[in-house]
Design an enzyme around this catalytic site. Sequence first.
Site, PDB file in Angstrom:
ATOM      1  N   ARG A  66       7.936  -9.927  -5.059  1.00  0.00           N
ATOM      2  CA  ARG A  66       6.485  -9.688  -4.978  1.00  0.00           C
ATOM      3  C   ARG A  66       6.102  -8.692  -6.056  1.00  0.00           C
ATOM      4  O   ARG A  66       6.660  -7.595  -6.147  1.00  0.00           O
ATOM      5  CB  ARG A  66       6.109  -9.155  -3.594  1.00  0.00           C
ATOM      6  CG  ARG A  66       4.603  -8.906  -3.438  1.00  0.00           C
ATOM      7  CD  ARG A  66       4.303  -8.335  -2.059  1.00  0.00           C
ATOM      8  NE  ARG A  66       4.637  -9.301  -1.023  1.00  0.00           N
ATOM      9  CZ  ARG A  66       5.132  -8.965   0.166  1.00  0.00           C
ATOM     10  NH1 ARG A  66       5.400  -7.702   0.449  1.00  0.00           N
ATOM     11  NH2 ARG A  66       5.391  -9.894   1.068  1.00  0.00           N
ATOM     12  N   ARG A 175       5.069   3.307   8.499  1.00  0.00           N
ATOM     13  CA  ARG A 175       4.940   1.873   8.293  1.00  0.00           C
ATOM     14  C   ARG A 175       4.163   1.671   7.002  1.00  0.00           C
ATOM     15  O   ARG A 175       3.791   2.612   6.316  1.00  0.00           O
ATOM     16  CB  ARG A 175       4.204   1.185   9.464  1.00  0.00           C
ATOM     17  CG  ARG A 175       5.034   0.926  10.708  1.00  0.00           C
ATOM     18  CD  ARG A 175       6.127  -0.109  10.524  1.00  0.00           C
ATOM     19  NE  ARG A 175       5.662  -1.435  10.182  1.00  0.00           N
ATOM     20  CZ  ARG A 175       5.312  -2.373  11.055  1.00  0.00           C
ATOM     21  NH1 ARG A 175       5.345  -2.125  12.353  1.00  0.00           N
ATOM     22  NH2 ARG A 175       4.938  -3.569  10.647  1.00  0.00           N
ATOM     23  N   LYS A 176       3.868   0.414   6.687  1.00  0.00           N
ATOM     24  CA  LYS A 176       3.117   0.132   5.469  1.00  0.00           C
ATOM     25  C   LYS A 176       1.708   0.695   5.572  1.00  0.00           C
ATOM     26  O   LYS A 176       1.196   0.974   6.657  1.00  0.00           O
ATOM     27  CB  LYS A 176       3.057  -1.368   5.220  1.00  0.00           C
ATOM     28  CG  LYS A 176       2.181  -2.137   6.216  1.00  0.00           C
ATOM     29  CD  LYS A 176       2.107  -3.597   5.850  1.00  0.00           C
ATOM     30  CE  LYS A 176       1.246  -4.377   6.846  1.00  0.00           C
ATOM     31  NZ  LYS A 176       1.152  -5.802   6.505  1.00  0.00           N
ATOM     32  N   GLY A 435       1.077 -18.168  10.263  1.00  0.00           N
ATOM     33  CA  GLY A 435       2.172 -18.871  10.915  1.00  0.00           C
ATOM     34  C   GLY A 435       2.751 -18.160  12.115  1.00  0.00           C
ATOM     35  O   GLY A 435       3.588 -18.723  12.825  1.00  0.00           O
ATOM     36  N   CYS A 440      -0.592 -12.577   8.533  1.00  0.00           N
ATOM     37  CA  CYS A 440      -0.707 -12.450   7.081  1.00  0.00           C
ATOM     38  C   CYS A 440      -1.797 -13.334   6.491  1.00  0.00           C
ATOM     39  O   CYS A 440      -2.238 -13.102   5.368  1.00  0.00           O
ATOM     40  CB  CYS A 440       0.636 -12.767   6.431  1.00  0.00           C
ATOM     41  SG  CYS A 440       1.943 -11.594   6.844  1.00  0.00           S
ATOM     42  N   GLY A 441      -2.221 -14.352   7.224  1.00  0.00           N
ATOM     43  CA  GLY A 441      -3.318 -15.193   6.756  1.00  0.00           C
ATOM     44  C   GLY A 441      -4.686 -14.682   7.149  1.00  0.00           C
ATOM     45  O   GLY A 441      -5.701 -15.352   6.913  1.00  0.00           O
TER      46      GLY A 441
END
Length: 526
Positions: A66, A175-176, A435, A440-441
């Site tokens: 990425r 975390r992120k 999914g 993430c979508g």
Amino acid sequence: MTTATKSGNPVERIKDEKPGLDIFDEIHELAAQHGGWETIEPGDRERLKWIGTFFRKPTPGCFMMRLRITNGRLTAAQLAALAELSRRLGSGVMDLTTRQQIELRDIQIRDVPEILDALRDIDLTSLQTGMDNIRGANTCALSGLTPNELFDAAPAGEEFTRMFLGNREYTNLPRKLNVAFTGCLENCIHAETQDIAMTPATGPGGVPALSLSRGFNVAVGGKMGSGGMTVAQPLDVFVEPEDAARLASTITLLFRDEGSREKRTRARLAFLLDEWGIEEFRGRLEERWGAALLPAGRDARRDNHADHLGVNPQRQEGLYSVGLCVLTGRTCAEDMTELARLASTYGSGAIRLTVGQNAIIADVPEANLPALLAEPLLSRLSPDARPFTRGLVSCTGNDYCNLALIETKSASQRVAQALDTCYPDAAPLRMYWSGCPAGCGNHHAADIGFQGGKTRFEGEVVDAVTIFAGGSTGPNARPARKLAEQVPVSALGAVLPGLIGKFRANGLEANEDLIDPGIPGIDFEA
């Protein structure tokens, strides 16, 4: 810097054993070791994510890389170089992401050092694009170009990135952290889903010296993922553009030092806000800031949402941006090489990526538009996409992601293209697919969202989706409502026409019958 923790969290133990960024100094040794990827220890396999290198279980032996594209801005030369790397060292599959990044698929561990060197040569990097780091800063894809912005917010994103990139003070968060800076008035980046969201505002009316100033209102604690969409909370803070990066840094370090490290499911900034409340968080932030924070100004945003697709006049006289629909963001090296050529031939060579997984050619003189629009690539990457494909977003899906429960890219494309054929004159509709619950979508922010799962149908376990509707970001942000669970993907042809009709007419409520017998179904497999 944070100190070592005795947390039972396995990721925290990995970080205690060795800082994640150390992997950068060890990658040549790991890439060259006998036995290849199978001999990489589990801890190091996790640390590879600090240099944007992700092992993918669905493709054993192959990694995804990425790349950080700050503010979604890159040049034609950079894109052409990335396409060549993808073609030569990967499978040629490239994905544009919902964070304005690029992912290269099917990379061998032995080739990662070469790719890292090549990225450095074109002034790009993959550093800190995974795990407990600050991800790519989002901003309006047309920042500095669109006439519909209060100011260009990209410099704040660039300054913030310079602060944390490669800086070990920022590489061990609980975390992120997702961060967005935008001056766009058209709500194009889902700011309310970010851990830190800075959106355009004019200065506080109670502060005469700043009443006409242009800057950011600040919100914190937004997120997607398991548990659904959490809308970022207004912090009641206005910050001028020149101080925005420093304030984002101060928030980040407060989160680093005070965020929970016990359970990863409770380690996002949103959960620290749940524990403290917004007033205590603001007070603690003000202590670190070292001065009184200004109260929020007037939100300058409009109610509409823009995707920046199509031909749009720039604020620079005589120049246009041409936004191209890259269906679900899945593309290939050949098309990206051609896109780079078109950006150089017809524009300035500037390319912008959007959170809708699309690409924009910038700075096209009006005289060049007819020739550009006649190029064969634009029959695949359309500037005039049909209503359902235009608003389509999809996560990676289970062909490359081990978390995804269903295949999303081709399934969502079949659905959108069939709807476009049946309803070519419909108004655009945002349909987002994830999914799995990780989201993430961004399915909770969609007009109609789909979350992948499994169900038993006609005696077999099949791909299914939970359906949501009515999500929105912007001044009136709200999560989508769950309408139905475990609907087989193969049954969507019977469900979606009636659902869309009811949604457009008056919205939908949970448990409402989604099938309208008066509206014929669609064969999505045809």
